[in-house]
Enzyme design. Sequence first.
Site, short mmCIF file in Angstrom:
data_model
loop_
_atom_site.label_atom_id
_atom_site.label_comp_id
_atom_site.label_asym_id
_atom_site.label_seq_id
_atom_site.Cartn_x
_atom_site.Cartn_y
_atom_site.Cartn_z
N SER A 93 0.81 -1.21 0.00
CA SER A 93 0.00 0.00 0.00
C SER A 93 0.85 1.27 0.00
CB SER A 93 -0.86 0.00 1.27
OG SER A 93 -1.40 1.27 1.51
N GLU A 95 0.19 3.62 1.75
CA GLU A 95 0.26 4.05 3.15
C GLU A 95 1.63 3.75 3.76
OE1 GLU A 95 -2.18 5.52 5.46
OE2 GLU A 95 -2.84 6.15 3.50
N TYR A 117 -1.73 0.31 10.63
CA TYR A 117 -1.99 -0.33 9.33
C TYR A 117 -0.77 -0.22 8.42
CZ TYR A 117 -3.72 -0.79 4.54
OH TYR A 117 -3.87 -1.15 3.22
O1 G4F Z 1 -10.49 6.82 2.01
P1 G4F Z 1 -9.54 6.74 3.15
O2 G4F Z 1 -10.07 6.17 4.41
O3 G4F Z 1 -8.28 5.94 2.60
P2 G4F Z 1 -6.75 5.80 3.09
O4 G4F Z 1 -6.62 6.00 4.54
O5 G4F Z 1 -5.93 6.67 2.20
O6 G4F Z 1 -6.44 4.27 2.79
C1 G4F Z 1 -6.95 3.56 1.66
O7 G4F Z 1 -5.99 3.56 0.61
C2 G4F Z 1 -4.76 2.86 0.92
C3 G4F Z 1 -3.89 2.88 -0.34
O8 G4F Z 1 -3.15 4.04 -0.33
C4 G4F Z 1 -5.06 1.42 1.33
F1 G4F Z 1 -3.91 0.82 1.67
C5 G4F Z 1 -6.01 1.42 2.51
O9 G4F Z 1 -6.36 0.08 2.84
C6 G4F Z 1 -7.28 2.16 2.10
O10 G4F Z 1 -7.90 1.46 1.04
O11 G4F Z 1 -8.96 8.19 3.50
C7 G4F Z 1 -8.39 9.03 2.53
C8 G4F Z 1 -8.16 10.42 3.12
C9 G4F Z 1 -7.43 10.44 4.47
O12 G4F Z 1 -6.44 11.43 4.45
C10 G4F Z 1 -8.50 10.81 5.46
O13 G4F Z 1 -8.03 11.53 6.61
O14 G4F Z 1 -9.43 11.03 3.34
C11 G4F Z 1 -9.38 11.70 4.59
N1 G4F Z 1 -10.75 11.84 5.11
C12 G4F Z 1 -11.36 13.03 5.38
N2 G4F Z 1 -12.59 12.80 5.88
C13 G4F Z 1 -11.59 10.84 5.43
C14 G4F Z 1 -12.75 11.44 5.92
N3 G4F Z 1 -11.46 9.49 5.34
C15 G4F Z 1 -12.50 8.72 5.74
N4 G4F Z 1 -12.39 7.37 5.63
N5 G4F Z 1 -13.66 9.27 6.25
C16 G4F Z 1 -13.83 10.63 6.36
O15 G4F Z 1 -14.88 11.12 6.81
#
Ligand code: G4F
Length: 290
Positions: A93, A95, A117
Amino acid sequence: MVRRSSTENFERIEPFRDRLQLVQADLLDTMSLISLLEDIHPREVYNLAAQSFVPTSWKQPVLTAQFDAIGVTRLLEAIRLVDRSIRFYQASSSEMFGKVREVPQTELTPFHPRSPYGVAKVYAHYITVNYRESYGIFACSGILFNHESPRRGREFVTRKVTDGVARIAAGLANELQLGNLEAKRDWGFAGDYVEAMWLMLQQPEPDDYVVATGESHSVGELVEIAFRCIGRDWRQHVVQDPALTRPAEVDHLVGDAAKARRVLGWKPKVGFAQLVTMMVDADRARYGTS
Ligand code: G4F
């Protein structure tokens, strides 16, 4: 391969259930993995199994490590014992880059994970490289940047936004609560990325590849495009909730997939705005408002 559960949760694979044979085993149980490989005799194994939601990894760090780190060792051990000619794909990932050391990130960029993670994924990445170097197993690691589609879980930000927008368009909600709007990600279409995974296992030699679009966008831009799809101004609906910000954030991810382009002949076909529109349209169709 699926884990046993008293309540089945196959909603997202429903459209192609008739083309799949589901078999039970568990990354926490090495014997189940060995038995499965002995029964099925696969030529290729793709390990996409994980506790993949970053915020949960702070709440359940040990379980995350069991699945995402040690689980990969269990699977590689099973391959080593049953049939070393099985080709193995590990879902690494972006990440792992975390607090990024350079922009854009390549296969050679040092890792600095920012969540339990990310730390577990770094372990899994290196154990995959190690089994390739120690035992000659055809093991590849795809360092995939965020990959999305209408089948994405609703807890991840893209789907949370497109589902929220569709609910607002349908009159079922008026507000969408989000965390950090400044974070930037390199978002691509999952369908394109799966093609890259398969290509890795068809090469003459195993290797590791970054898979990314090379474009980064903020969560704010994602929100703006999604609300534009329904002709609304996001400022009227989006509320920032500090409870949704993370203890340590990954601020800016953008990948350089030059190696995948050169060696695999891979490039993404779906752009960011097209991806967001596709997801909004799919969610609107679900609520019957498209
Ligand atoms: O959609 P996210 O939760 O994805 P994240 O953390 O980037 O991880 C995903 O992608 C990775 C590959 O790079 C995978 F390895 C992992 O398993 C997963 O599929 O969050 C993306 C961004 C973050 O910066 C978070 O802080 O969106 C921001 N965000 C802002 N508001 C939010 C929210 N994320 C989530 N989930 N929910 C919110 O309300």
